[in-house]
Scaffold this active site. Sequence first.
Site, PDB file in Angstrom:
ATOM      1  N   LYS A  22      33.265  31.766  44.722  1.00 33.04           N
ATOM      2  CA  LYS A  22      32.550  32.021  43.453  1.00 33.04           C
ATOM      3  C   LYS A  22      32.574  33.501  43.118  1.00 33.04           C
ATOM      4  O   LYS A  22      32.902  33.890  41.987  1.00 33.04           O
ATOM      5  CB  LYS A  22      31.100  31.565  43.574  1.00 33.04           C
ATOM      6  CG  LYS A  22      30.189  32.081  42.450  1.00 33.04           C
ATOM      7  CD  LYS A  22      28.750  31.639  42.585  1.00 33.04           C
ATOM      8  CE  LYS A  22      27.928  32.518  43.457  1.00 33.04           C
ATOM      9  NZ  LYS A  22      27.392  33.749  42.868  1.00 33.04           N
ATOM     10  N   ASN A  23      32.256  34.340  44.095  1.00 32.65           N
ATOM     11  CA  ASN A  23      32.110  35.767  43.801  1.00 32.65           C
ATOM     12  C   ASN A  23      33.438  36.493  43.658  1.00 32.65           C
ATOM     13  O   ASN A  23      33.459  37.645  43.234  1.00 32.65           O
ATOM     14  CB  ASN A  23      31.214  36.429  44.841  1.00 32.65           C
ATOM     15  CG  ASN A  23      29.776  35.983  44.688  1.00 32.65           C
ATOM     16  OD1 ASN A  23      29.413  35.355  43.680  1.00 32.65           O
ATOM     17  ND2 ASN A  23      28.945  36.263  45.669  1.00 32.65           N
ATOM     18  N   CYS A 123      16.440  39.022  38.517  1.00 30.20           N
ATOM     19  CA  CYS A 123      16.493  37.613  38.904  1.00 30.20           C
ATOM     20  C   CYS A 123      15.526  37.453  40.080  1.00 30.20           C
ATOM     21  O   CYS A 123      14.835  38.389  40.475  1.00 30.20           O
ATOM     22  CB  CYS A 123      17.911  37.203  39.289  1.00 30.20           C
ATOM     23  SG  CYS A 123      18.432  37.881  40.870  1.00 30.20           S
ATOM     24  N   ARG A 128      17.773  44.050  40.120  1.00 29.23           N
ATOM     25  CA  ARG A 128      19.218  44.066  39.871  1.00 29.23           C
ATOM     26  C   ARG A 128      19.631  45.031  38.757  1.00 29.23           C
ATOM     27  O   ARG A 128      20.194  44.654  37.739  1.00 29.23           O
ATOM     28  CB  ARG A 128      19.718  42.656  39.525  1.00 29.23           C
ATOM     29  CG  ARG A 128      19.288  41.545  40.422  1.00 29.23           C
ATOM     30  CD  ARG A 128      19.914  41.524  41.791  1.00 29.23           C
ATOM     31  NE  ARG A 128      21.323  41.302  41.787  1.00 29.23           N
ATOM     32  CZ  ARG A 128      21.909  40.104  41.819  1.00 29.23           C
ATOM     33  NH1 ARG A 128      21.162  39.029  41.800  1.00 29.23           N
ATOM     34  NH2 ARG A 128      23.218  39.982  41.848  1.00 29.23           N
ATOM     35  N   PRO A 129      19.325  46.318  38.867  1.00 28.84           N
ATOM     36  CA  PRO A 129      19.713  47.277  37.817  1.00 28.84           C
ATOM     37  C   PRO A 129      21.231  47.411  37.709  1.00 28.84           C
ATOM     38  O   PRO A 129      21.965  46.962  38.596  1.00 28.84           O
ATOM     39  CB  PRO A 129      19.093  48.589  38.296  1.00 28.84           C
ATOM     40  CG  PRO A 129      18.972  48.442  39.771  1.00 28.84           C
ATOM     41  CD  PRO A 129      18.697  46.981  40.015  1.00 28.84           C
ATOM     42  N   ILE A 130      21.693  48.019  36.622  1.00 26.25           N
ATOM     43  CA  ILE A 130      23.141  48.226  36.469  1.00 26.25           C
ATOM     44  C   ILE A 130      23.451  49.704  36.253  1.00 26.25           C
ATOM     45  O   ILE A 130      24.513  50.071  35.731  1.00 26.25           O
ATOM     46  CB  ILE A 130      23.723  47.380  35.299  1.00 26.25           C
ATOM     47  CG1 ILE A 130      23.060  47.771  33.971  1.00 26.25           C
ATOM     48  CG2 ILE A 130      23.601  45.895  35.565  1.00 26.25           C
ATOM     49  CD1 ILE A 130      23.853  47.313  32.754  1.00 26.25           C
ATOM     50  N   LEU A 132      24.434  51.967  38.231  1.00 22.31           N
ATOM     51  CA  LEU A 132      25.660  52.459  38.880  1.00 22.31           C
ATOM     52  C   LEU A 132      26.909  52.023  38.105  1.00 22.31           C
ATOM     53  O   LEU A 132      27.901  52.763  38.048  1.00 22.31           O
ATOM     54  CB  LEU A 132      25.723  51.972  40.329  1.00 22.31           C
ATOM     55  CG  LEU A 132      24.553  52.400  41.205  1.00 22.31           C
ATOM     56  CD1 LEU A 132      24.697  51.842  42.611  1.00 22.31           C
ATOM     57  CD2 LEU A 132      24.412  53.920  41.241  1.00 22.31           C
ATOM     58  N   ASP A 313      24.291  37.511  51.496  1.00 18.50           N
ATOM     59  CA  ASP A 313      24.358  36.126  50.998  1.00 18.50           C
ATOM     60  C   ASP A 313      24.335  35.106  52.119  1.00 18.50           C
ATOM     61  O   ASP A 313      24.271  33.913  51.850  1.00 18.50           O
ATOM     62  CB  ASP A 313      25.626  35.915  50.157  1.00 18.50           C
ATOM     63  CG  ASP A 313      25.584  36.715  48.878  1.00 18.50           C
ATOM     64  OD1 ASP A 313      26.637  36.840  48.217  1.00 18.50           O
ATOM     65  OD2 ASP A 313      24.506  37.242  48.537  1.00 18.50           O
ATOM     66  N   ARG A 405      25.162  26.300  40.943  1.00 18.20           N
ATOM     67  CA  ARG A 405      25.781  27.559  40.525  1.00 18.20           C
ATOM     68  C   ARG A 405      26.803  28.045  41.544  1.00 18.20           C
ATOM     69  O   ARG A 405      27.744  28.749  41.196  1.00 18.20           O
ATOM     70  CB  ARG A 405      24.705  28.640  40.335  1.00 18.20           C
ATOM     71  CG  ARG A 405      23.776  28.426  39.155  1.00 18.20           C
ATOM     72  CD  ARG A 405      22.910  29.632  38.939  1.00 18.20           C
ATOM     73  NE  ARG A 405      23.723  30.816  39.016  1.00 18.20           N
ATOM     74  CZ  ARG A 405      23.356  31.921  39.689  1.00 18.20           C
ATOM     75  NH1 ARG A 405      22.203  31.966  40.307  1.00 18.20           N
ATOM     76  NH2 ARG A 405      24.151  32.967  39.717  1.00 18.20           N
TER      77      ARG A 405
END
Length: 427
Positions: A22-23, A123, A128-130, A132, A313, A405
């Site tokens: 998935k990732n 989530c 979960r910042p963005i 970077l 994970d 998912r």
Amino acid sequence: MDKIIIRGGNRLSGTVPVSGAKNAALTLLPCALLTEEPVTLRNLPRLADIDGFQHLLNQFGVSTSIAGARPEDFGRVMTLQATRLTSTVAPYDLVRKMRASILVLGPLLSRAGEATVSLPGGCAIGNRPIDLHLKALEAFGAQIELAAGYVRAIAPDGGLPGGDYSFPIVSVGATENALMAAVLARGTSTLHNAAREPEIVDLCNLLVAMGAQIEGIGTSDITIHGVNRLHGATYMVMPDRIEAGSYACAAAITGGDITLAGARAEDMASTIQALRDAGVLVEQVRGGLRVASEGPLRPVTLSTAPYPGLATDMQAQLMAMLCLANGSSVLTETIFENRYMHVPELNRMGAHIETKGRTAIVHGVSKLHGAEVMATDLRASMSLVIAGLAAEGESQVHRLYHLDRGYERLEEKFALIGADVERVGGD
Ligand code: EPZ
């Protein structure tokens, strides 16, 4: 909403096919934006997140077609073609459902010189910042504006000059966005302290197959020489190391003996080591991995870390397995700030887990008992299924959409190896 009913106690045995990762798929799909030629991805897992990403790409005018998948097949072949983009906006209602949508930011910027993407928000496992992602793109010459919950990124006079960026902490997604922004830049770019996950290597391998020039693949220091254009390619998605590790934990906790067909041991060294430390036999066999219980599980001390460290994970799934170990295990979650949502639910099944900040102490118990439990996030949900497979009696895991998912047709796969599981609709 669907739920899964599990009647525990069966020892898992037999062969289970491992799906495409998935990732990896979620960062390979947006690469189609980088060329007007067709990109064909093989071994694409059938997952809700993949369907969501396909729908998002269709919004930009990307054509997608699925080939040759019989209903009984695992995985699909998808051909994507972004002949020309009709939009460079990723709207809130799509991004909020799937935070990996942020991975269109770099490729849209590369291809169209601009991108407007809704901020993904947090989530269950963290905020979960963005930041970077944005700092890396700015280092490559992008102008970034934040307004009304959206990120707007613009390349000066339509093309990024490229640049150098050192990540203060390792970020998989930010590394992926930066790579997809740099491949069509006018100059050379470098990334330091880049993520080294196998999914990043898969992304680099596809980009190189499309004509990108990348050095240092698989290391923390990557150099990307921008090229004028990229061409189409056909690429096989790597096997899912987290799915494989999840089924391995299920085999271990049930005293089972399974073969993970298609698993790639070299991607999973830290998980394999954790399983071996816990007394589980793991050996490479033709075409995959054999995972077999060899007696009581031993307690272990584990700490998640960026690759090649233990995957965050895998934390919830290993924790579920260690609930039945002979002694107390200590787990430390160093990546996300709230990744113990599975603990209260496991304790409701008779586990004895104490958490203190980022550390969890898993006191082994002699048995777990079935219960009705609630899934909260993808990997936490799998940990509840793993516990239910070993528990005495029946368990019901609600809100199965979390599992769908990231795990392709999991009730069918578990049935292949002898689990007593049933999916029930409309709970
Ligand atoms: C990817 O998420 C995976 N998702 C996650 O898998 C995985 O847990 C994670 O990498 C770590 O391995 C996909 O690949 C789609 P990060 P990502 O950026 O890229 C902080 C699953 O279960 N950070 O490596 O979002 C962040 O908050 C999912 O399959 C910033 O501070 O993870 C976290 O603490 C869950 N600023 C740490 O870095 C940023 O700009 C690592 O996050 C970005 C991240």
